[in-house]
Design an enzyme around this catalytic site. Structure first.
Site, PDB file in Angstrom:
ATOM      1  N   ASP A  34       0.927  -0.994  -0.223  1.00  0.00           N
ATOM      2  CA  ASP A  34      -0.021  -0.120  -0.138  1.00  0.00           C
ATOM      3  C   ASP A  34       0.941   1.340   0.053  1.00  0.00           C
ATOM      4  OD1 ASP A  34      -2.286  -1.225  -0.112  1.00  0.00           O
ATOM      5  OD2 ASP A  34      -2.985  -1.167   2.105  1.00  0.00           O
ATOM      6  N   LYS A  56      -3.630   3.280  -2.625  1.00  0.00           N
ATOM      7  CA  LYS A  56      -5.054   4.258  -2.688  1.00  0.00           C
ATOM      8  C   LYS A  56      -4.706   5.409  -1.829  1.00  0.00           C
ATOM      9  CE  LYS A  56      -8.003   0.133  -2.171  1.00  0.00           C
ATOM     10  NZ  LYS A  56      -8.706  -0.596  -1.370  1.00  0.00           N
ATOM     11  N   MET A 169      -9.223   8.643   9.240  1.00  0.00           N
ATOM     12  CA  MET A 169      -9.493   9.080   7.838  1.00  0.00           C
ATOM     13  C   MET A 169     -10.668  10.239   7.999  1.00  0.00           C
ATOM     14  SD  MET A 169      -9.742   5.327   6.097  1.00  0.00           S
ATOM     15  CE  MET A 169     -10.376   4.632   7.555  1.00  0.00           C
TER      16      MET A 169
END
Length: 262
Positions: A34, A56, A169
């Protein structure tokens, strides 16, 4: 048939990588990694290992999740030892459970290698204990992604609780999150900390309240990724703040940055 290891790479500082994670990386034929995994951790993989980036970022996915799932299945069925390397812990907002479900559905053997999560590590490096006998007996962890559209996050219960709230997030919705917590009853003067890139040489910490934190973050220019901590434990930051990225040794800075030289 090969085997897939769902591995947590930790919060950023490569010295927080577990010994088991290092061991499976060294034996991997394929590493699927990642965005937030540092280069110095990737260097534990063998030179012959196939390195596949599937990172991502906001509004951009290198591969959709279904294609990542299919890739893991394909590589394992080819007989490879596959490491699926994720920042933090694979089962904490890392979609590790979804990948495990896909592997199980296709009969692919897998193991989970937990990692140190930014949930606990970033506040710790900012001198903020998530629990304290005088301040908080427990903590909640939620995602702030698309919080206004989410029906699964119990903002009302979080606001009514006296416990620490950790939000991942949530930077894009920071103002809305703070407003929602106040709307549901959390005091506007409740302390809040935002810790960006915790455990790394780029770590930044700003402190405010539910009423002020969005403006403070906007003025400071702090951007994701960051961990948001809400609760009275944030008051401990001034007393317990111990980590100075500028004071890191040369070797520590090189390792944590993923660089090969300064």
């Amino acid at each position: 048939m090969g085997r897939v290891f769902l591995v947590g790479a930790g919060p950023g500082d490569p010295l927080l990588l577990t010994l088991k994670a290092k061991a499976v990386l060294e034996k991997a034929d394929v590493v699927v990694y990642d965005r937030l995994v540092s280069q110095s951790i990737l260097e534990f993989a063998a030179d012959a290992a196939e390195m596949i980036y599937v990172g991502k970022s906001p509004n951009h996915h290198t591969l959709p999740q279904r294609e990542i799932d299919a890739l893991l299945v394909k590589k394992a069925r080819e007989g490879h030892t596959v490491v699926r390397l994720k920042g933090g812990d694979p089962f904490v907002f890392g979609r590790g459970a979804e990948e495990a479900e896909a592997l199980r559905a296709h009969g692919v053997p897998y193991e989970v290698v937990p990692g140190v999560s930014s949930v606990t590590a970033a506040p710790a490096y900012a001198g903020i204990p998530l629990t304290h006998r005088s301040l908080a007996a427990g903590f909640h962890v939620v995602t702030g992604h698309e919080c206004l559209q989410s029906t699964g996050t119990p903002w009302g219960a979080l606001a009514e609780s006296s416990q620490t709230v950790v939000i991942l997030m949530g930077m894009a919705n920071l103002r809305e999150i703070a407003d929602r917590l106040v709307h549901f009853g959390r005091r506007g003067d409740t302390p809040v900390a935002v810790v960006r890139l915790g455990t790394t040489p780029e770590q930044q910490t700003v402190v405010g309240t539910l009423e002020s934190i969005a403006d403070i973050v906007a003025q400071s220019g702090i951007e994701p990724p960051a961990v948001i901590v809400v609760g009275d434990v944030v008051r401990m930051h001034d007393q317990l703040d111990w980590f100075d990225p500028k004071a890191m040794s040369r070797d520590e800075r090189v390792a944590a940055s993923g660089a090969t030289s300064l």
